[in-house]
Design a protein around this motif. Structure first.
Motif, PDB file in Angstrom:
ATOM      1  N   ASP A  42     -96.354 -27.907  38.736  1.00  0.00           N
ATOM      2  CA  ASP A  42     -97.141 -27.902  39.967  1.00  0.00           C
ATOM      3  C   ASP A  42     -96.327 -27.283  41.112  1.00  0.00           C
ATOM      4  O   ASP A  42     -95.247 -27.764  41.455  1.00  0.00           O
ATOM      5  N   VAL A  65    -105.222 -23.724  43.333  1.00  0.00           N
ATOM      6  CA  VAL A  65    -103.886 -23.948  43.897  1.00  0.00           C
ATOM      7  C   VAL A  65    -103.967 -24.134  45.423  1.00  0.00           C
ATOM      8  O   VAL A  65    -103.198 -24.904  46.015  1.00  0.00           O
ATOM      9  N   SER A 150    -104.850 -14.672  41.969  1.00  0.00           N
ATOM     10  CA  SER A 150    -106.145 -14.101  41.542  1.00  0.00           C
ATOM     11  C   SER A 150    -106.546 -14.373  40.097  1.00  0.00           C
ATOM     12  O   SER A 150    -107.634 -13.971  39.684  1.00  0.00           O
ATOM     13  N   THR A 151    -105.694 -15.038  39.328  1.00  0.00           N
ATOM     14  CA  THR A 151    -106.007 -15.163  37.887  1.00  0.00           C
ATOM     15  C   THR A 151    -106.809 -16.418  37.553  1.00  0.00           C
ATOM     16  O   THR A 151    -107.108 -16.668  36.383  1.00  0.00           O
ATOM     17  N   GLY A 152    -107.135 -17.224  38.577  1.00  0.00           N
ATOM     18  CA  GLY A 152    -107.957 -18.416  38.350  1.00  0.00           C
ATOM     19  C   GLY A 152    -109.397 -18.095  38.692  1.00  0.00           C
ATOM     20  O   GLY A 152    -110.040 -17.266  38.029  1.00  0.00           O
ATOM     21  N   ILE A 153    -109.868 -18.698  39.769  1.00  0.00           N
ATOM     22  CA  ILE A 153    -111.267 -18.537  40.201  1.00  0.00           C
ATOM     23  C   ILE A 153    -111.596 -17.047  40.442  1.00  0.00           C
ATOM     24  O   ILE A 153    -112.715 -16.607  40.189  1.00  0.00           O
ATOM     25  N   TYR A 154    -110.631 -16.269  40.893  1.00  0.00           N
ATOM     26  CA  TYR A 154    -110.884 -14.860  41.216  1.00  0.00           C
ATOM     27  C   TYR A 154    -110.924 -13.937  39.994  1.00  0.00           C
ATOM     28  O   TYR A 154    -111.194 -12.741  40.129  1.00  0.00           O
TER      29      TYR A 154
END
Ligand code: ADP
Length: 208
Positions: A42, A65, A150-154
């Motif tokens: 985390d 995050v 950018s690699t999660g929700i985006y």
């Protein structure tokens, strides 16, 4: 005779030069490798000079995050963010860290992945890393920890995003401008991302 001796000398000089070049390359690689690390966990737990937040344009908090960072930093963070009037995609702004163990938060706005114009998205993602690194240096910070922007929700594909992250960081810490940064930490949250970073890190930071 003299020409053979000269040739012999030239050959020896050539070998010495090649060996010297190889040694320089090795020491540069070693030094670079010592300035990056992977941390699995985390990002809000890191006690460093700065952590990067994958924010949205409003800078007023969100999911992923961003949510974790605002929750851990407390309400003073959003109060400072309100003074910043948002942030454009590919740009970054710095605040204090408040209740976080990290002294500062660098908020960067990653691109939302999707067609058309993947090249623009790539340039924007690279700019997120570069402008964050520049802010760290401008504020005399020695460490910076990045989530996988950018690699999660985006929705940016993790392999493509990781190539961009590693290349941009490598170019920056090798440059005169980035020479004062002591450590860049790539923070990995999911098992999938761990595998990608472990595979690609040696491509950009080869062991000596
Ligand atoms: P974006 O909108 O830029 O895609 P996300 O927050 O959805 O931002 O995801 C960015 C990355 O941060 C993802 O790889 C996600 O797994 C990771 N992540 C989410 N929570 C944390 C956390 N607490 N610490 C570190 N990384 C995190």
């Amino acid at each position: 005779v003299s020409s053979i001796a000269t040739l012999g000398q030239m050959y020896k000089d050539g070998l010495l030069k090649a060996a010297a070049k190889e040694n320089v390359k090795r020491s540069v690689n070693k030094a670079l490798l010592e300035r990056v690390s992977l941390f699995r966990g985390d990002i809000v737990k890191l006690e460093v000079d700065s952590i990067v937040n994958a924010a949205n344009k409003s800078l007023l908090g969100g999911g992923g995050v961003d949510g974790a960072i605002h929750a851990a930093a407390g309400p003073k963070l959003v109060a400072e963010c309100r003074q910043l009037n948002g942030c454009e995609t590919g740009q970054s702004k710095i605040t204090r860290g408040y209740n976080l163990p990290s002294a500062h938060v660098i908020h960067t706005v990653g691109p939302v992945y999707g067609l058309p114009d993947i090249e623009t998205k790539a340039a924007q993602l690279s700019s997120c890393y570069k402008t964050s690194l520049q802010l760290a240096v401008e504020n005399s910070l020695k460490h910076i920890a990045f989530p996988c922007i950018s690699t999660g929700i985006y929705g940016y594909p993790i392999e493509d995003a990781t190539h961009i992250a590693l290349k941009t960081v490598r170019d920056f810490i090798e440059s005169e401008e980035g020479s004062k940064l002591e450590r860049v930490i790539f923070v990995i949250w999911t098992p999938r991302d761990k595998g990608v970073y472990e595979t690609l890190l040696p491509e950009y930071f080869p062991p000596a």
